[in-house]
Design an enzyme around this catalytic site. Structure first.
Site, PDB file in Angstrom:
ATOM      1  N   ALA A  17     -42.915  47.843  37.502  1.00 22.43           N
ATOM      2  CA  ALA A  17     -43.081  49.112  36.785  1.00 22.43           C
ATOM      3  C   ALA A  17     -41.863  50.006  36.981  1.00 22.43           C
ATOM      4  CB  ALA A  17     -44.357  49.811  37.245  1.00 22.43           C
ATOM      5  N   LYS A  42     -45.600  46.403  43.087  1.00 22.08           N
ATOM      6  CA  LYS A  42     -45.849  46.433  44.531  1.00 22.08           C
ATOM      7  C   LYS A  42     -45.644  47.834  45.104  1.00 22.08           C
ATOM      8  CE  LYS A  42     -41.341  44.467  46.015  1.00 22.08           C
ATOM      9  NZ  LYS A  42     -40.686  43.397  46.755  1.00 22.08           N
ATOM     10  N   HIS A  49     -36.742  50.928  41.962  1.00 21.46           N
ATOM     11  CA  HIS A  49     -35.336  51.235  42.242  1.00 21.46           C
ATOM     12  C   HIS A  49     -34.647  52.016  41.127  1.00 21.46           C
ATOM     13  CE1 HIS A  49     -31.634  50.950  44.435  1.00 21.46           C
ATOM     14  NE2 HIS A  49     -31.023  50.597  43.323  1.00 21.46           N
ATOM     15  N   ALA A  52     -33.428  55.399  41.730  1.00 15.07           N
ATOM     16  CA  ALA A  52     -32.259  55.690  42.567  1.00 15.07           C
ATOM     17  C   ALA A  52     -30.959  55.743  41.772  1.00 15.07           C
ATOM     18  CB  ALA A  52     -32.136  54.626  43.666  1.00 15.07           C
ATOM     19  N   GLY A  55     -25.606  57.539  38.150  1.00 11.69           N
ATOM     20  CA  GLY A  55     -24.519  57.854  37.224  1.00 11.69           C
ATOM     21  C   GLY A  55     -24.896  58.080  35.781  1.00 11.69           C
ATOM     22  N   GLN A 235     -22.511  41.714  42.075  1.00  8.44           N
ATOM     23  CA  GLN A 235     -21.604  42.857  41.965  1.00  8.44           C
ATOM     24  C   GLN A 235     -21.540  43.695  43.234  1.00  8.44           C
ATOM     25  OE1 GLN A 235     -22.318  46.392  39.124  1.00  8.44           O
ATOM     26  NE2 GLN A 235     -20.448  45.403  38.402  1.00  8.44           N
ATOM     27  N   ARG A 292     -15.635  47.386  38.475  1.00  2.96           N
ATOM     28  CA  ARG A 292     -16.054  47.346  39.883  1.00  2.96           C
ATOM     29  C   ARG A 292     -15.533  46.124  40.628  1.00  2.96           C
ATOM     30  NH1 ARG A 292     -22.232  49.511  38.903  1.00  2.96           N
ATOM     31  NH2 ARG A 292     -21.544  51.613  38.421  1.00  2.96           N
ATOM     32  N   HIS A 360     -24.467  45.630  44.999  1.00  3.83           N
ATOM     33  CA  HIS A 360     -25.122  46.632  44.164  1.00  3.83           C
ATOM     34  C   HIS A 360     -26.041  46.019  43.114  1.00  3.83           C
ATOM     35  CE1 HIS A 360     -25.543  50.495  42.321  1.00  3.83           C
ATOM     36  NE2 HIS A 360     -24.911  50.167  41.231  1.00  3.83           N
ATOM     37  N   ARG A 395     -20.855  43.277  35.468  1.00  2.95           N
ATOM     38  CA  ARG A 395     -21.493  44.322  34.658  1.00  2.95           C
ATOM     39  C   ARG A 395     -20.660  45.591  34.678  1.00  2.95           C
ATOM     40  NH1 ARG A 395     -25.395  48.844  35.936  1.00  2.95           N
ATOM     41  NH2 ARG A 395     -24.741  48.519  38.068  1.00  2.95           N
ATOM     42  N   LEU A 396     -20.574  46.248  33.550  1.00  2.00           N
ATOM     43  CA  LEU A 396     -19.976  47.585  33.564  1.00  2.00           C
ATOM     44  C   LEU A 396     -21.037  48.590  33.966  1.00  2.00           C
ATOM     45  CD1 LEU A 396     -17.637  47.780  30.459  1.00  2.00           C
ATOM     46  CD2 LEU A 396     -17.178  46.985  32.775  1.00  2.00           C
TER      47      LEU A 396
HETATM   48  C1  LIG Z   1     -28.458  53.091  43.960  1.00  2.00           C
HETATM   49  C2  LIG Z   1     -28.347  52.526  42.596  1.00  2.00           C
HETATM   50  C3  LIG Z   1     -27.750  53.268  41.587  1.00  2.00           C
HETATM   51  C4  LIG Z   1     -27.638  52.732  40.307  1.00  2.00           C
HETATM   52  N1  LIG Z   1     -27.049  53.490  39.332  1.00  2.00           N
HETATM   53  C5  LIG Z   1     -26.987  53.019  38.073  1.00  2.00           C
HETATM   54  C6  LIG Z   1     -26.458  53.819  37.011  1.00  2.00           C
HETATM   55  O1  LIG Z   1     -26.068  54.959  37.191  1.00  2.00           O
HETATM   56  N2  LIG Z   1     -26.411  53.284  35.779  1.00  2.00           N
HETATM   57  C7  LIG Z   1     -26.853  52.026  35.502  1.00  2.00           C
HETATM   58  O2  LIG Z   1     -26.797  51.598  34.357  1.00  2.00           O
HETATM   59  N3  LIG Z   1     -27.383  51.257  36.491  1.00  2.00           N
HETATM   60  C8  LIG Z   1     -27.459  51.726  37.757  1.00  2.00           C
HETATM   61  N4  LIG Z   1     -27.988  50.940  38.747  1.00  2.00           N
HETATM   62  C9  LIG Z   1     -28.594  49.655  38.395  1.00  2.00           C
HETATM   63  C10 LIG Z   1     -29.962  49.889  37.781  1.00  2.00           C
HETATM   64  O3  LIG Z   1     -30.501  51.089  38.252  1.00  2.00           O
HETATM   65  C11 LIG Z   1     -30.939  48.764  38.107  1.00  2.00           C
HETATM   66  O4  LIG Z   1     -30.373  47.539  37.733  1.00  2.00           O
HETATM   67  C12 LIG Z   1     -32.233  48.965  37.337  1.00  2.00           C
HETATM   68  O5  LIG Z   1     -32.762  50.235  37.578  1.00  2.00           O
HETATM   69  C13 LIG Z   1     -33.269  47.913  37.653  1.00  2.00           C
HETATM   70  O6  LIG Z   1     -34.435  48.245  36.935  1.00  2.00           O
HETATM   71  P1  LIG Z   1     -35.628  47.216  36.761  1.00  2.00           P
HETATM   72  O7  LIG Z   1     -36.633  47.862  35.874  1.00  2.00           O
HETATM   73  O8  LIG Z   1     -35.088  45.899  36.343  1.00  2.00           O
HETATM   74  O9  LIG Z   1     -36.202  47.040  38.222  1.00  2.00           O
HETATM   75  P2  LIG Z   1     -36.608  48.117  39.361  1.00  2.00           P
HETATM   76  O10 LIG Z   1     -36.431  49.514  38.925  1.00  2.00           O
HETATM   77  O11 LIG Z   1     -35.935  47.661  40.574  1.00  2.00           O
HETATM   78  O12 LIG Z   1     -38.164  47.885  39.478  1.00  2.00           O
HETATM   79  C14 LIG Z   1     -38.700  46.663  39.943  1.00  2.00           C
HETATM   80  C15 LIG Z   1     -40.198  46.735  39.852  1.00  2.00           C
HETATM   81  O13 LIG Z   1     -40.738  45.457  40.169  1.00  2.00           O
HETATM   82  C16 LIG Z   1     -41.806  45.603  41.070  1.00  2.00           C
HETATM   83  N5  LIG Z   1     -41.906  44.386  41.879  1.00  2.00           N
HETATM   84  C17 LIG Z   1     -40.905  43.681  42.475  1.00  2.00           C
HETATM   85  N6  LIG Z   1     -41.420  42.628  43.137  1.00  2.00           N
HETATM   86  C18 LIG Z   1     -42.763  42.646  42.950  1.00  2.00           C
HETATM   87  C19 LIG Z   1     -43.840  41.843  43.372  1.00  2.00           C
HETATM   88  N7  LIG Z   1     -43.685  40.766  44.169  1.00  2.00           N
HETATM   89  N8  LIG Z   1     -45.090  42.194  42.984  1.00  2.00           N
HETATM   90  C20 LIG Z   1     -45.314  43.277  42.217  1.00  2.00           C
HETATM   91  N9  LIG Z   1     -44.316  44.089  41.795  1.00  2.00           N
HETATM   92  C21 LIG Z   1     -43.057  43.765  42.143  1.00  2.00           C
HETATM   93  C22 LIG Z   1     -41.470  46.837  41.878  1.00  2.00           C
HETATM   94  O14 LIG Z   1     -42.634  47.394  42.423  1.00  2.00           O
HETATM   95  C23 LIG Z   1     -40.837  47.728  40.812  1.00  2.00           C
HETATM   96  O15 LIG Z   1     -41.820  48.452  40.119  1.00  2.00           O
HETATM   97  C24 LIG Z   1     -28.116  51.447  40.041  1.00  2.00           C
HETATM   98  C25 LIG Z   1     -28.716  50.704  41.044  1.00  2.00           C
HETATM   99  C26 LIG Z   1     -28.805  51.232  42.308  1.00  2.00           C
HETATM  100  C27 LIG Z   1     -29.405  50.373  43.381  1.00  2.00           C
END
Ligand SMILES: Cc1cc2nc3c(=O)[nH]c(=O)nc-3n(C[C@H](O)[C@H](O)[C@H](O)COP(=O)(O)OP(=O)(O)OC[C@H]3O[C@@H](n4cnc5c(N)ncnc54)[C@H](O)[C@@H]3O)c2cc1C
Length: 590
Positions: A17, A42, A49, A52, A55, A235, A292, A360, A395-396
């Site tokens: 989510a 979870k 994440h 967090a 940018g 990355q 990067r 990252h 990735r950019l």
């Molecule tokens: C500090 C930081 C700063 C960043 N800044 C930028 C930025 O400025 N611009 C940009 O483009 N990208 C940025 N990124 C990268 C980008 O934020 C992430 O790649 C992206 O947010 C990932 O989103 P997601 O929806 O794929 O997963 P996430 O947001 O990581 O969510 C994962 C979800 O999966 C669930 N999950 C995982 N495992 C399980 C399990 N076993 N059972 C049930 N649920 C599970 C978690 O509970 C969570 O809800 C940044 C990353 C970081 C770490």
């Protein structure tokens, strides 16, 4: 752990989510009112994440920019390993997705005339990164979360930990998940599953990732027979806080921050990233805004030359933002000021901030096509856990948040088409038997006695091996060492005995499962890195220093084997209009 198991029947189960999972859930709810949607996570959604990210998110909006330029920057930034049809779709749909967020209430930062503001970002040769101060991910996730609350058809399962996909009749038909509050395993029966579980950066010692980024979804798909694509591309972000790995956003450099070595030299000019130039807007030069991978590699060379600064937390370079002034820092980078002050006692308004590269983002992930479908019918993936691929070998920054939106929505629409076209009946007895087998494995873990291994100990070893042998630069010998060490750790993982045998929020149990996921993903990273005997983007080999398009202009596909090493296959890269060329970052921002 009880022996009877509750079954939850739904039409689409979304695993995760964060940004991708929530975007998918909203798209499903909007396009198919009445469809049953289970959103499983979870952690509470706002703790994903995505929250967090600092940018911003890339999408063409300003005069003077164009979709072609966003495409070109992304493809060359990815060292020509991106699938260009996917990048075309991505840059096309990006502005619409960001505007959609605006309409749902995302408070994008503004220009003085009230229009949406954009900032420069590494590797983007035009300014096209939308931002909400330096809390862009928080605002994006909040906007998506509050929008999801409008839809009654989205049923949330917060604090459910998914363990296994259920595959029968050659298609994915659901999954099992632990209800963390009770320790009960539940069977989610769903004709379509979307994985959106994020990355796996926690396999490395220094990383910017939240503790939940343990590659669970990638490992579940991998174990179910779906290949992981391009896993060797990991990355490093050039500006992490040395003590914790916490990220200082690229926005620091986008706003005009510069990088200095111990001699006060803007050393990036020595690595093909532009001549020394006046600092600050609007005269932006590539330098600190190079991609990067290049910046992180430059750090490694500076360290070898003895040009880095020794700190109590290891070698660093210095990020200088002092010339930006307090007003700009407080307005555009308040979180950066807070992080540097709280964690290092360095105030960017007056002090140089020591930084180092930290892991990252995973460019690789679950193999999907442009419609976010995996090769396993009924299984879709989006977000960081997936590899479409728009990121190629590097990735950019700021493409990822947009990627969550574009491909989160695409995954939803594909899953919807699939569910509507294939209303095949499930064999409930088989699914129950599969879930029961997962439950038995859990019980055996609980009943194990006489184990000698500690989760923390094995995890620390894995992180060190990955950092040392599969980090910014790699060699065949080092990777062989990593492979052997990981095999040993995987063997030792079976010797873990849980000290905590209780059912309620048993975090030791969950960490044991997370470590297994990380080890599975790490195995794929190392095997794919060994097979790629060239240097491209974030994958740099000291023993094969050149990019080799003749042999390696291909994606890698790591196929899991339960008892043997993974098999590494390849897949052609889709090229539509940009032939591989030289990545040139020596010029000015135009
Ligand atoms: C500090 C930081 C700063 C960043 N800044 C930028 C930025 O400025 N611009 C940009 O483009 N990208 C940025 N990124 C990268 C980008 O934020 C992430 O790649 C992206 O947010 C990932 O989103 P997601 O929806 O794929 O997963 P996430 O947001 O990581 O969510 C994962 C979800 O999966 C669930 N999950 C995982 N495992 C399980 C399990 N076993 N059972 C049930 N649920 C599970 C978690 O509970 C969570 O809800 C940044 C990353 C970081 C770490």
């Amino acid at each position: 752990m009880g022996s009877t198991m509750e079954t939850i029947r739904t039409d689409v189960a979304i695993l995760g989510a964060g940004g991708a999972g929530l975007r998918a859930a909203i798209a499903l709810a909007e396009n198919a009112p009445g469809l049953r949607i289970a959103l499983i996570s979870k952690v509470y959604p706002m703790r994903s994440h995505t929250c967090a990210a600092e940018g911003g998110a890339a999408g063409v909006i300003k005069p003077g920019d164009s979709l072609e330029q966003h495409f070109d920057d992304t493809v060359s930034g990815g060292d020509w390993l991106c699938d260009q049809d996917a990048v075309e779709a991505f840059v096309d749909e990006a502005p619409g997705e960001l505007l959609q967020l605006e309409h749902w209430g995302c408070p994008w930062s503004r220009e003085p005339d009230g229009s949406v503001a954009v900032r420069p970002f590494g590797g983007m040769k035009r300014e096209r990164t939308w931002y909400a101060a330096d809390k862009s991910g928080f605002h994006i996730l909040h906007t998506l979360f509050q929008t999801s609350l409008k839809h009654a058809s989205i049923r949330r399962f917060d604090e459910y930990f998914a363990t296994d996909l259920l595959v029968d009749d050659g298609r994915c038909q659901g999954l099992t998940a632990i209800e963390m509050r009770t320790g009960q395993l539940k069977l989610f029966q769903a004709p379509a599953v979307i994985i959106a579980t994020g990355g796996a950066g926690r396999m490395f010692r220094f990383n910017t990732n939240g503790a939940i980024k343990t590659g669970d979804g990638m490992a579940m798909a991998y174990r179910a027979g779906v290949p992981l694509k391009d896993m060797e591309f990991v990355q490093y972000h050039p500006t992490g806080l040395p003590s914790t790995g916490i990220l200082l956003t690229e926005g620091c450099r986008g706003e005009g921050g510069i990088m200095l070595n111990r001699h006060g030299r803007r050393y990036l000019q020595d690595y093909g990233m532009g001549p020394e130039t006046p600092v600050g807007r609007p005269v932006l030069k590539t330098m600190e805004l190079g991609p990067r991978d290049r910046l992180s590699q430059a750090f490694w060379h500076e360290q070898k030359k003895g040009n880095t600064v020794e700190t109590p937390w290891g070698d660093c370079v210095l990020l200088d933002m002092r010339h930006l002034g307090e007003k700009l820092i407080d307005e555009r980078l308040p979180f950066v000021r807070e992080l540097a002050t709280s964690y290092l006692g360095k105030d960017p308004v007056t002090d140089l901030v020591p930084v180092r590269p930290t892991v990252h983002y995973m460019m690789g992930g679950i193999h999907t096509d442009i419609a976010a479908a995996t090769p396993l019918p009924g299984l879709f993936a989006a977000g960081e856990c997936a590899c479409v691929s728009i990121n190629g070998a590097n990735r950019l920054g700021s493409n990822s948040l947009t990627d969550l939106l574009v491909f989160g929505r695409r995954a939803a629409l594909s899953a919807l088409d699939y569910v509507r076209a294939a209303p095949r009946v499930a064999n409930e007895a088989t699914l129950a038997a599969l879930a029961k087998a997962a439950q038995t494995r859990m019980r055996l873990l609980f009943e194990k006695t006489g184990g000698t291994e500690s989760i923390a100990g094995l995890r620390a070893k894995m992180m060190d091996i990955m950092e040392e042998q599969a980090g910014i630069y790699r060699t065949g010998d080092g990777l062989e060492k990593a492979r052997a060490a990981l095999n040993e750790l995987r063997r030792r993982h079976a010797g873990i005995e849980l000290n905590d045998k209780t059912n309620v929020y048993n975090t030791e149990w969950l960490q044991c499962l997370e470590l297994k996921s990380l080890l599975d993903c790490a195995e794929a990273v190392v095997a794919a890195a060994l097979a790629r005997r060239e240097s491209r983007g974030a994958h740099q080999r000291l023993d094969y220093t050149e990019r080799d398009d003749r042999n390696y202009l291909k994606h890698s596909l790591a196929h899991h084997h339960p008892t043997d090493a993974p098999r590494i296959g390849t897949l052609d890269v889709v090229i539509t209009r940009s032939q591989p060329g030289v990545r040139d970052y020596s010029g000015a921002h135009r």
